[in-house]
Design a protein around this motif. Structure first.
Motif, mmCIF file in Angstrom:
data_model
loop_
_atom_site.group_PDB
_atom_site.id
_atom_site.type_symbol
_atom_site.label_atom_id
_atom_site.label_comp_id
_atom_site.label_asym_id
_atom_site.label_seq_id
_atom_site.Cartn_x
_atom_site.Cartn_y
_atom_site.Cartn_z
ATOM 1 N N ARG A 130 -0.405 -12.088 5.837
ATOM 2 C CA ARG A 130 -0.741 -10.701 5.991
ATOM 3 C C ARG A 130 0.196 -10.026 6.978
ATOM 4 N N HIS B 247 -0.223 0.570 5.508
ATOM 5 C CA HIS B 247 -0.509 -0.861 5.615
ATOM 6 C C HIS B 247 -0.692 -1.490 4.238
ATOM 7 N N THR B 248 -1.361 -0.780 3.344
ATOM 8 C CA THR B 248 -1.557 -1.273 1.980
ATOM 9 C C THR B 248 -0.230 -1.443 1.254
ATOM 10 N N GLU C 84 1.466 -4.618 2.441
ATOM 11 C CA GLU C 84 0.853 -5.826 1.871
ATOM 12 C C GLU C 84 1.272 -6.009 0.412
ATOM 13 N N GLN D 99 4.812 -7.353 0.337
ATOM 14 C CA GLN D 99 4.871 -8.780 0.649
ATOM 15 C C GLN D 99 4.384 -9.628 -0.515
ATOM 16 N N ARG D 100 3.436 -9.126 -1.287
ATOM 17 C CA ARG D 100 3.014 -9.875 -2.476
ATOM 18 C C ARG D 100 4.107 -9.881 -3.535
ATOM 19 N N ALA E 14 -2.281 -12.645 -3.463
ATOM 20 C CA ALA E 14 -2.736 -11.881 -2.300
ATOM 21 C C ALA E 14 -3.332 -12.791 -1.247
#
Length: 326
Positions: free
Chosen positions: A321, A219-220, A223, A226-227, A316
């Motif tokens: 998310r 999951h990290t 994320e 996506q950033r 972020a």
């Protein structure tokens, strides 16, 4: 969302009937991205110490025949009224010819057909594919059937390594730029599946390396991706940790069962063997993938790493998310 930048596409053909779909797929991508389309095939000089005049004349006939066949194949693969930017018959070792031509036209993508059995050795596809994957500095797309555009499902297997980070970025970009666009419904139109295969031995021997451990790391990584590249409302992201005895087999099974249009994986970096092995999992999947496969080389990991280093802290909070795991 960061744009998928493809301005120049090089497609390699062995002039066999199976390559019509390869050339057609490259054209479809060029049409969607506005890229130039360059087509190449290769003839190798006969390995004869003292070729006579008759041999040289025969080889000239082969070159002329290859040019005509290439022209005819491009005409059949492309829609009426369309044409390639350039068509070239190279008299050179096939992998070297493709790599040199890719540099000449500043290719952002190389499109080839799938790995073939050794019986096809000498054609531009086949063993050539393996050699290209070890040496290319731009992504290589392997297709056998016409690439279904727009994309509806992209699968990105990752192992939390540097190659996976670059491949994940490309998966997001391809899904966002080449996925189905359904703005009327307001619902995501392309499905991005990010999977990680956990060796079953960890489950069988009760080793604490399971979904509860991998899930948060996976999951990290999503994320962070996506950033780096941004987000699109048209892309639905789903992450899955799977058990499997052999990662390559589990990836192929998953892509088959889930009806993937595109698999995206990273290749290994330059080491003592100079990428003599592109990674056992990637190599095995490339030989048996049920759909098109995009292989992302080391230079694109560096882009991901630089983007990660220079990402602004406030990004972020502004990037949507990734949906939580079910």
């Amino acid at each position: 969302m960061r744009q998928l930048e493809i301005r120049s596409i090089l497609v390699a053909t062995d002039l066999l009937e199976s390559s019509v779909a390869v050339v057609a797929s490259a054209h479809a991508l060029a049409d969607r991205t506005g890229a130039e389309l360059h087509v190449i095939t290769s003839l190798e000089i006969p390995d004869m110490p003292y070729p006579g005049a008759g041999t040289a004349l025969e080889f000239q006939r082969q070159i002329h025949s290859a040019r005509n066949t290439l022209h005819d194949q491009v005409a059949r693969a492309l829609p009426a009224g369309s044409d390639a930017t350039t068509q070239k018959v190279a008299v050179e070792n096939a992998p070297q010819a493709i790599l040199e031509r890719a540099r000449e036209i500043a290719a952002d993508l190389i499109v080839i057909g799938p790995h073939r059995p050794r019986a096809f050795r000498g054609h531009i596809l086949g063993n050539t594919a393996d050699r290209l994957l070890r040496s290319a500095d731009v992504p290589v797309l392997i297709v056998s059937d016409p690439l279904p555009l727009p994309l509806t499902r992209v699968v990105a297997p990752i192992d939390l390594s540097d190659p996976a980070r670059g491949a994940l970025d490309q998966a997001f970009l391809w899904a966002g730029a080449l996925g189905r666009n359904d703005t009327d419904s307001g619902m995501p139109a392309v499905d991005l599946r990010v999977i990680h295969v956990i060796p079953r031995m960890y489950k069988d021997y009760d080793i604490p390396f399971d979904r509860a451990v991998i899930g948060p790391q996976l999951h990290t990584e999503l994320e962070k991706a996506q950033r780096r590249v941004g987000s699109s409302a048209q892309v639905s992201v789903r992450e899955e940790a799977l058990w499997g005895n052999a990662p390559s087999e589990e990836i192929i099974r998953y892509a088959t069962d889930e009806g993937a249009d595109l698999l995206v994986l990273g290749t290994h970096g330059y080491g003592a063997l100079g990428r003599a092995l592109i990674g056992s999992v990637t190599s095995r999947v490339a030989r048996a993938a049920p759909c098109a496969m995009l292989l992302v080389p080391p230079p694109l990991w560096a882009v991901a790493d630089e983007a990660e280093e220079t990402a602004r802290p406030e990004s972020a909070s502004t990037a949507p998310r990734v949906p939580e795991r079910s």
